[in-house]
Design an enzyme around this catalytic site. Structure first.
Site, PDB file in Angstrom:
ATOM      1  N   HIS A  57      -0.662  -9.356  13.851  1.00 51.29           N
ATOM      2  CA  HIS A  57      -0.596  -7.967  14.099  1.00 51.29           C
ATOM      3  C   HIS A  57       0.817  -7.528  14.277  1.00 51.29           C
ATOM      4  O   HIS A  57       1.530  -7.671  15.395  1.00 51.29           O
ATOM      5  CB  HIS A  57      -1.225  -7.389  15.300  1.00 51.29           C
ATOM      6  CG  HIS A  57      -1.405  -6.009  15.380  1.00 51.29           C
ATOM      7  ND1 HIS A  57      -2.806  -5.300  15.150  1.00 51.29           N
ATOM      8  CD2 HIS A  57      -0.583  -4.916  15.418  1.00 51.29           C
ATOM      9  CE1 HIS A  57      -2.552  -3.995  15.195  1.00 51.29           C
ATOM     10  NE2 HIS A  57      -1.414  -3.787  15.451  1.00 51.29           N
ATOM     11  N   HIS A  59       4.174  -4.071  13.021  1.00 50.58           N
ATOM     12  CA  HIS A  59       4.358  -2.827  12.048  1.00 50.58           C
ATOM     13  C   HIS A  59       5.753  -3.163  11.531  1.00 50.58           C
ATOM     14  O   HIS A  59       6.778  -2.695  12.117  1.00 50.58           O
ATOM     15  CB  HIS A  59       4.352  -1.829  13.124  1.00 50.58           C
ATOM     16  CG  HIS A  59       2.921  -1.535  13.572  1.00 50.58           C
ATOM     17  ND1 HIS A  59       2.019  -0.461  12.759  1.00 50.58           N
ATOM     18  CD2 HIS A  59       2.349  -2.005  14.429  1.00 50.58           C
ATOM     19  CE1 HIS A  59       0.932  -0.466  13.707  1.00 50.58           C
ATOM     20  NE2 HIS A  59       0.789  -1.607  14.496  1.00 50.58           N
ATOM     21  N   GLN A 152      -1.849   6.028   9.920  1.00 50.67           N
ATOM     22  CA  GLN A 152      -1.406   6.243  11.300  1.00 50.67           C
ATOM     23  C   GLN A 152      -1.896   7.397  11.875  1.00 50.67           C
ATOM     24  O   GLN A 152      -2.237   7.731  13.268  1.00 50.67           O
ATOM     25  CB  GLN A 152       0.185   5.879  11.373  1.00 50.67           C
ATOM     26  CG  GLN A 152       0.811   6.538  12.631  1.00 50.67           C
ATOM     27  CD  GLN A 152       0.927   5.452  13.802  1.00 50.67           C
ATOM     28  OE1 GLN A 152       1.406   4.334  13.611  1.00 50.67           O
ATOM     29  NE2 GLN A 152      -0.277   5.744  14.711  1.00 50.67           N
ATOM     30  N   HIS A 210      -7.169  -0.723  14.174  1.00 49.27           N
ATOM     31  CA  HIS A 210      -6.738  -0.253  15.444  1.00 49.27           C
ATOM     32  C   HIS A 210      -7.694   0.402  15.905  1.00 49.27           C
ATOM     33  O   HIS A 210      -8.345   1.393  15.533  1.00 49.27           O
ATOM     34  CB  HIS A 210      -5.575   0.671  15.196  1.00 49.27           C
ATOM     35  CG  HIS A 210      -4.305   0.140  15.060  1.00 49.27           C
ATOM     36  ND1 HIS A 210      -3.870  -0.668  13.605  1.00 49.27           N
ATOM     37  CD2 HIS A 210      -3.273  -0.080  15.678  1.00 49.27           C
ATOM     38  CE1 HIS A 210      -2.628  -1.046  13.797  1.00 49.27           C
ATOM     39  NE2 HIS A 210      -2.256  -0.915  15.147  1.00 49.27           N
ATOM     40  N   GLU A 213      -7.468   1.762  21.389  1.00 52.34           N
ATOM     41  CA  GLU A 213      -6.451   1.415  22.098  1.00 52.34           C
ATOM     42  C   GLU A 213      -6.163   2.529  22.957  1.00 52.34           C
ATOM     43  O   GLU A 213      -5.138   3.527  22.858  1.00 52.34           O
ATOM     44  CB  GLU A 213      -4.938   1.196  20.822  1.00 52.34           C
ATOM     45  CG  GLU A 213      -4.009   0.691  21.704  1.00 52.34           C
ATOM     46  CD  GLU A 213      -2.605   0.660  20.682  1.00 52.34           C
ATOM     47  OE1 GLU A 213      -2.934   1.129  19.522  1.00 52.34           O
ATOM     48  OE2 GLU A 213      -1.632   0.539  21.122  1.00 52.34           O
ATOM     49  N   ASP A 309       2.934  -7.011  17.526  1.00 52.22           N
ATOM     50  CA  ASP A 309       2.751  -5.592  17.483  1.00 52.22           C
ATOM     51  C   ASP A 309       3.847  -4.828  17.238  1.00 52.22           C
ATOM     52  O   ASP A 309       4.321  -4.275  16.096  1.00 52.22           O
ATOM     53  CB  ASP A 309       2.078  -5.122  18.509  1.00 52.22           C
ATOM     54  CG  ASP A 309       1.204  -3.650  18.401  1.00 52.22           C
ATOM     55  OD1 ASP A 309       1.487  -3.476  17.189  1.00 52.22           O
ATOM     56  OD2 ASP A 309       0.774  -3.140  19.005  1.00 52.22           O
ATOM     57  N   TRP A 315       7.705   2.465  19.917  1.00 55.02           N
ATOM     58  CA  TRP A 315       6.583   2.006  20.906  1.00 55.02           C
ATOM     59  C   TRP A 315       7.325   0.935  21.811  1.00 55.02           C
ATOM     60  O   TRP A 315       6.995   0.861  23.084  1.00 55.02           O
ATOM     61  CB  TRP A 315       5.425   1.663  20.397  1.00 55.02           C
ATOM     62  CG  TRP A 315       4.754   2.520  19.657  1.00 55.02           C
ATOM     63  CD1 TRP A 315       3.659   3.462  20.124  1.00 55.02           C
ATOM     64  CD2 TRP A 315       4.794   2.961  18.308  1.00 55.02           C
ATOM     65  NE1 TRP A 315       3.382   4.278  19.033  1.00 55.02           N
ATOM     66  CE2 TRP A 315       4.235   3.931  17.719  1.00 55.02           C
ATOM     67  CE3 TRP A 315       5.510   2.328  17.218  1.00 55.02           C
ATOM     68  CZ2 TRP A 315       3.685   4.493  16.651  1.00 55.02           C
ATOM     69  CZ3 TRP A 315       5.459   2.723  15.835  1.00 55.02           C
ATOM     70  CH2 TRP A 315       4.713   3.957  15.569  1.00 55.02           C
TER      71      TRP A 315
HETATM   72 FE   FE2 Z   1      -0.623  -1.878  16.158  1.00 53.21          FE
END
Ligand code: FE2
Length: 426
Positions: A57, A59, A152, A210, A213, A309, A315
């Protein structure tokens, strides 16, 4: 004549004094104390030889963009999504490719040789999709990069979201993604889960959603995911990523949910560094930790991986592609402190994500690809404790990266002169 013979290796399952014979990029024999002529030999000196680390996982379109165009002030998931939305119009394909390749260099140095990356499909220009397809092609000789079409902005919430996702799949993106908790209503979140599983079934693709979350105990899209997996015959092919709402759910509901997930052979990817950072932001004290129920999922026989991630993106400002750091955080947050549980955490960054990604030829058995990492540790527990140095990173029998051993020279009265922090009592 062998191409490579590795001797005196300790394997993650505890076998020691092992040899691994390599021919034409594959292991041809793995057995104790082999002696055979080889063009190259590698004495593991009793240290741990592991299959490569795998991150199920990530990005990669956002990585290494920290601070562009500004930093995330609240530290929340939702500000991160808004920030990424501000950055997207400024992205260029060359910059995304360059940052992704730089991250892949870090990954290889850390023995991380397979990554499943989500790629945002919300932008009609397909800039990020094309950039990561280019990266996938360029890293292919040394790193397996699997791409997930990730809407997204929500496949139903954003205009044209579904069409853009399908265009990304048409371009060659491997896996169907989604973001159920970001749709406008619970009902639309569930509907998006159904739609996306149907697309995957129709196209013969894997799913990695996803899902849930959030800290909202009533975010139950994982229920839909398990239901659709079962209904569409996708057992073992669907992954729920994050599932952080399970942390906050009512225990009675979870006692019904877990067997449904297990029956659907749902895979789970938890992202401990990010979950512990983003979740619980609306709490005072006690603050929820937000990570999904990893030991309970494992106890049901489900395949659970720990993912990285984010690394230096809207993030998360930290991270380095070190899956031993990821395993360590997962271990701490889930309180998986028994010897057996620590070994499970090691599996969660090696074997389990490899299974989730359906990597072919992964492992240390005869017939598998000759891909491995020699760690400066004697077992998986020590590897996690020390975030052990990756002394050698090897793929198809060829060295990709080497790092010198971490050893301190001491200048202490009456004490031996060096330490590498390895210790075995008794
Ligand atoms: Fe993610």
């Amino acid at each position: 004549m062998l191409d490579l013979l590795v001797t005196n290796a300790t394997l993650p399952d505890g076998r020691s004094g092992m040899s691994l014979a390599v021919q034409d990029g594959r292991f041809v024999e793995v057995a104790p104390g082999l002696a055979a002529p080889a063009r190259e030999t590698l004495d593991a000196a009793g240290l741990l030889v592991s299959p490569p680390f795998v991150d199920a996982h990530f990005h990669m379109d956002a990585t290494l963009s920290y601070g562009l165009p500004r930093v995330n002030q609240s530290g929340t998931l939702l500000e991160g999504i808004a920030l990424w939305g501000e950055l997207k119009p400024q992205l260029t394909q060359d910059a995304v490719v360059e940052r992704a390749l730089a991250y892949c260099d870090w990954a290889v140095a850390k023995g991380l040789l397979a990554i499943r990356s989500h790629v945002d499909t919300s932008d009609p220009s397909m800039l990020a999709v094309d950039a990561l397809l280019e990266v996938q092609r360029r890293v292919k000789p040394y790193l397996d990069l699997q791409l997930v079409a990730f809407p997204q902005d929500g496949v139903l919430r954003a205009p044209g979201g579904l069409a853009h996702l399908e265009r990304a799949l048409d371009r060659g993106v491997d896996v169907v993604g989604g973001i159920t908790h970001f749709e406008r209503r619970m009902a639309e979140g569930a509907a998006s889960g159904t739609l996306l599983c149907e697309i995957a079934a129709r196209r013969g693709k894997l799913v990695d959603m996803h899902c849930d979350e959030s800290d909202d105990p009533l975010s139950r899209h994982v229920e839909t995911l398990a239901y659709e997996t079962h209904r569409l015959g996708l057992q073992g092919r669907v992954t729920g990523s994050h599932l952080t709402s399970m942390h906050s759910m009512d225990n009675y509901y979870v006692s019904k949910l877990l067997p449904l997930m297990a029956q659907a052979q749902l895979n789970v990817v938890s992202n401990p560094l990010i979950n512990i950072t983003l979740q619980g932001r609306h709490d005072t004290y006690p603050k929820r930790r937000g990570m999904t129920r990893v030991p309970e999922l494992l106890a049901q026989g489900m395949t659970v991986a720990f993912g990285q991630d984010c690394v230096m993106d809207p993030w998360y400002s930290l991270g380095s592609g070190d899956m031993l750091e990821v395993a360590s955080m997962g271990l701490h947050v889930a309180q998986m402190t028994s010897q057996a549980a620590i070994r499970q955490c090691f599996d969660a960054v090696t074997r389990n994500p490899a299974k989730i990604m359906q990597l072919e030829g992964y492992g240390l058995e005869a017939g598998c690809n000759a891909d491995f990492v020699l760690l400066q540790a004697r077992d998986p527990i020590e590897a996690i404790r020390l975030r052990a140095t990756r002394l050698q990173v090897v793929r198809r029998g060829k060295v990709l990266a080497q790092t010198p051993a971490a050893t301190a020279n001491l200048h202490l009265a009456g004490r031996p002169g060096q330490t590498s922090l390895m210790y075995r009592s008794g």
